[in-house]
Design a protein around this motif. Structure first.
Motif, PDB file in Angstrom:
ATOM      1  N   UNK A 265     -19.746 -66.758  43.899  1.00 39.75           N
ATOM      2  CA  UNK A 265     -20.821 -67.760  43.890  1.00 39.75           C
ATOM      3  C   UNK A 265     -22.127 -67.204  44.457  1.00 39.75           C
ATOM      4  N   UNK A 266     -22.041 -66.461  45.571  1.00 35.31           N
ATOM      5  CA  UNK A 266     -23.253 -65.987  46.270  1.00 35.31           C
ATOM      6  C   UNK A 266     -23.731 -64.610  45.791  1.00 35.31           C
ATOM      7  N   UNK A 267     -22.928 -63.937  45.002  1.00 40.26           N
ATOM      8  CA  UNK A 267     -23.241 -62.620  44.420  1.00 40.26           C
ATOM      9  C   UNK A 267     -23.209 -61.479  45.460  1.00 40.26           C
ATOM     10  N   UNK A 268     -24.109 -61.477  46.462  1.00 43.89           N
ATOM     11  CA  UNK A 268     -24.166 -60.373  47.433  1.00 43.89           C
ATOM     12  C   UNK A 268     -24.183 -60.944  48.843  1.00 43.89           C
ATOM     13  N   UNK A 269     -23.248 -60.458  49.684  1.00 39.59           N
ATOM     14  CA  UNK A 269     -23.197 -60.915  51.081  1.00 39.59           C
ATOM     15  C   UNK A 269     -22.821 -59.749  51.999  1.00 39.59           C
ATOM     16  N   UNK A 270     -23.391 -59.753  53.195  1.00 40.20           N
ATOM     17  CA  UNK A 270     -22.970 -58.795  54.210  1.00 40.20           C
ATOM     18  C   UNK A 270     -21.691 -59.302  54.862  1.00 40.20           C
ATOM     19  N   UNK A 271     -21.023 -58.415  55.597  1.00 43.57           N
ATOM     20  CA  UNK A 271     -19.747 -58.784  56.210  1.00 43.57           C
ATOM     21  C   UNK A 271     -19.905 -59.976  57.160  1.00 43.57           C
ATOM     22  N   UNK A 272     -20.973 -59.976  57.963  1.00 44.08           N
ATOM     23  CA  UNK A 272     -21.201 -61.080  58.923  1.00 44.08           C
ATOM     24  C   UNK A 272     -21.410 -62.401  58.178  1.00 44.08           C
ATOM     25  N   UNK A 273     -22.125 -62.347  57.044  1.00 47.92           N
ATOM     26  CA  UNK A 273     -22.360 -63.560  56.265  1.00 47.92           C
ATOM     27  C   UNK A 273     -21.045 -64.083  55.656  1.00 47.92           C
ATOM     28  N   UNK A 274     -20.176 -63.169  55.227  1.00 47.81           N
ATOM     29  CA  UNK A 274     -18.875 -63.567  54.689  1.00 47.81           C
ATOM     30  C   UNK A 274     -18.077 -64.301  55.757  1.00 47.81           C
ATOM     31  N   UNK A 275     -18.070 -63.747  56.961  1.00 47.66           N
ATOM     32  CA  UNK A 275     -17.331 -64.372  58.079  1.00 47.66           C
ATOM     33  C   UNK A 275     -17.867 -65.781  58.349  1.00 47.66           C
ATOM     34  N   UNK A 276     -19.199 -65.923  58.343  1.00 49.85           N
ATOM     35  CA  UNK A 276     -19.808 -67.214  58.681  1.00 49.85           C
ATOM     36  C   UNK A 276     -19.579 -68.244  57.576  1.00 49.85           C
ATOM     37  N   UNK A 277     -19.845 -67.862  56.333  1.00 50.89           N
ATOM     38  CA  UNK A 277     -19.723 -68.807  55.214  1.00 50.89           C
ATOM     39  C   UNK A 277     -18.261 -69.211  54.976  1.00 50.89           C
ATOM     40  N   UNK A 278     -17.347 -68.238  55.090  1.00 48.47           N
ATOM     41  CA  UNK A 278     -15.935 -68.524  54.820  1.00 48.47           C
ATOM     42  C   UNK A 278     -15.239 -69.151  56.022  1.00 48.47           C
ATOM     43  N   UNK A 279     -15.909 -69.116  57.196  1.00 47.18           N
ATOM     44  CA  UNK A 279     -15.348 -69.684  58.437  1.00 47.18           C
ATOM     45  C   UNK A 279     -13.987 -69.072  58.751  1.00 47.18           C
ATOM     46  N   UNK A 280     -13.968 -67.720  58.718  1.00 47.86           N
ATOM     47  CA  UNK A 280     -12.756 -66.953  59.028  1.00 47.86           C
ATOM     48  C   UNK A 280     -13.101 -66.009  60.178  1.00 47.86           C
ATOM     49  N   UNK A 281     -12.209 -65.847  61.153  1.00 46.20           N
ATOM     50  CA  UNK A 281     -12.489 -64.912  62.269  1.00 46.20           C
ATOM     51  C   UNK A 281     -12.845 -63.513  61.778  1.00 46.20           C
TER      52      UNK A 281
END
Length: 536
Positions: free
Chosen positions: A374-390
């Protein structure tokens, strides 16, 4: 083509046509177009067997031939492709579709044509009528006219098409199978009469097979008489139009997806739009021709009783849906609407990819995969925040997906020296390459299933042969009116442990067959998406 495609094609050829045909077919796949002399030299097979193998491949539309590349007078060259051979995997689905649409008669017509490659209408009608009569009650028989009617319906809906006219030159003296012509390109009429049904003078009913005692003698005595009969369609051969079946499968997949996402009424509206566009829309088009709301309303099945305002609400709902199966193309005639075929296939392929990730790596990995789509490009920190996974879990999941080539890592440096501290590392999902990779995995899976099934059958070969012999004896005794005691005695030739082993084997083989068909549905969906992306 890839190694997995070649392996699967070889297994399909071996299973349906034997090892010699497999060797010739596999060599043509790897080497490209070759003439007869080169084939003989490189395969080491006798000229007689190579010729027969080429006849079988051409007869079934797997191989085509043309004049040599060196100009007029050069030897004829033969070539094949994986796409043509992989159709064999879908034969059960073609037959089942014909049964669903046109009943037992349509099923047997398609089955006969798939088994023999191409046939005349009269011989197909006779064969199918005889097979249907064989399964009817004593005293009843199938009329030729009923089978002819089903055959005509299959031609009218383009599920059957004529072979090219040059095939007629090969039919003299019954030599049609020796030098058949190049098959037509499926889906497009290659000549004006591609779908014209000839007038066949065929009157009568199907005949029951004669008993074994005198059947062979009488059949051979009558064969010359039957072969000499003319029915007005000599030299006109028919073949299955695979492309038309594929369009039907694509439409059914879209209708089913709409029904699952919204409701049955929405899927019926989409079905009506697809049916109205069948003739006017090209097989490679990205969307159907625009249809007005008035036209759709008039074409809806009367059994649904959908009022015009309700239809407008449903069309608005379909247009606003994020899946975008239906799009709006104008305002005239109450609004012009199209079915977005390419976008629908892309969304179906996307859902398939998400399903695979969820099954293999769990729901959290699937959440990350959907997020990147959906978001196309994300950094690792953004993945953690958006997915709400530790952070630790998200990092492990990302690296797992990266190692399986389901997720890609893109480096964007701030400076020319690519220093890690001054570089953005973005995760992304490229849907098309991922779909191609999954398609290759599906080919590998089907090849493994076929090899396993062949191994299971080979291990129990003697038991299967014994079972077939006993079934043949029982059928013969029942036909001759044997006593129940005799039948029981023959049945007891198979012991209880052998019966249990046979039941276990049949159950296992049925599971493998079912798995093949299910994987083929995924293969079809991914192939349709990839081809649609290439053409668009």
């Amino acid at each position: 083509m890839t190694a997995q495609e070649v392996r699967l094609c070889g297994l399909l050829l071996r299973e349906h046509f034997g090892e010699v045909v497999e060797k010739v077919g596999r060599h043509l796949i790897r080497s490209g177009a070759q003439n007869l002399r080169t084939l003989l030299h490189e395969t080491g097979i006798s000229i007689d067997l190579v010729k027969k193998s080429l006849c079988v491949l051409v007869q079934h539309g797997v191989c085509v031939f043309s004049s040599g590349r060196k100009g007029p007078g050069s030897p004829t060259e033969y070539r094949t492709s994986c796409d043509r051979i992989l159709r064999i995997l879908r034969y059960p689905r073609y037959i089942y579709t014909a049964k669903t649409l046109y009943g037992d008669t349509g099923e047997l017509i398609i089955e006969e044509l798939l088994q023999r490659g191409d046939m005349t209408m009269s011989s197909t009608v006779k064969t199918v009528a005889d097979r249907l009569t064989q399964n009817m009650e004593e005293g009843r028989s199938m009329d030729y006219s009923e089978v002819s009617s089903a055959f005509s319906k299959l031609v009218e809906t383009h599920f059957l098409q004529r072979c090219p006219p040059m095939a007629a030159a090969a039919t003299k003296n019954g030599a049609a199978s020796a030098t058949p012509a190049t098959p037509a390109t499926p889906g497009t009429p290659s000549f004006p009469d591609c779908y014209r049904v000839p007038h066949v003078t065929l009157i009568g009913k199907g005949k029951r097979r004669l008993s074994n005692e005198d059947g062979e003698d009488q059949r051979s005595a009558k064969r010359a008489k039957i072969d000499s009969e003319t029915h007005g369609d000599e030299g006109i051969y028919w073949q299955v139009n695979f492309e038309r079946f594929h369009l039907h499968f694509r439409d059914q997949a879209i209708i089913s997806a709409v029904a699952n996402k919204l409701d049955q009424t929405s899927s019926e509206i989409v079905r009506t739009m697809l049916r109205m566009s069948e003739v006017t829309t090209s097989p490679t088009a990205t969307c159907t021709k625009p249809l007005s709301a008035n036209e759709i309303f008039r074409s809806l099945p009367s059994s649904y009783n959908i009022a015009r305002p309700i239809l407008d609400q449903y069309l608005t709902l379909l247009v606003d849906d994020p899946m975008e199966f239906v799009g709006k193309a104008g305002e005239s005639g109450g609004g012009m609407y199209v079915v977005n075929l390419h976008r629908a296939l892309a969304n179906l392929a996307r859902a398939t990819l998400e399903s695979v990730v969820q099954e293999r790596f769990g729901s959290r990995s699937a959440r990350i995969f959907r997020l990147l789509l959906r978001k196309r490009h994300l950094e690792q920190k953004q993945v953690e925040d958006f997915a709400m996974i530790p952070a630790k879990e998200a990092k492990d999941m990302l690296y797992t997906l990266l190692s399986q080539n389901l997720v890609q890592l893109q480096e964007i440096p701030k400076t020319p020296d690519y220093a890690p501290s001054r570089t953005f590392y973005l995760y992304t999902v490229n849907q098309l390459p991922t779909a191609r990779m999954l398609l290759q995995n599906c080919y590998k899976t089907v090849a493994n299933l076929i090899e396993r099934r062949l191994f299971e059958s080979k291990e129990s070969k003697r038991l299967l042969e014994k079972s077939q012999r006993i079934e043949a004896i029982l059928a013969s005794l029942q036909a001759s009116g044997a006593e129940p005691e005799q039948l029981t005695e023959v049945e007891e030739m198979i012991t209880a442990p052998e019966k249990q082993q046979l039941e276990s084997l049949r159950l296992h083989i049925n599971k493998l067959d079912s798995a093949e068909n299910q994987v083929d549905e995924t293969i079809f969906l991914l192939e349709s998406y990839i081809n649609s992306t290439v053409t668009s």
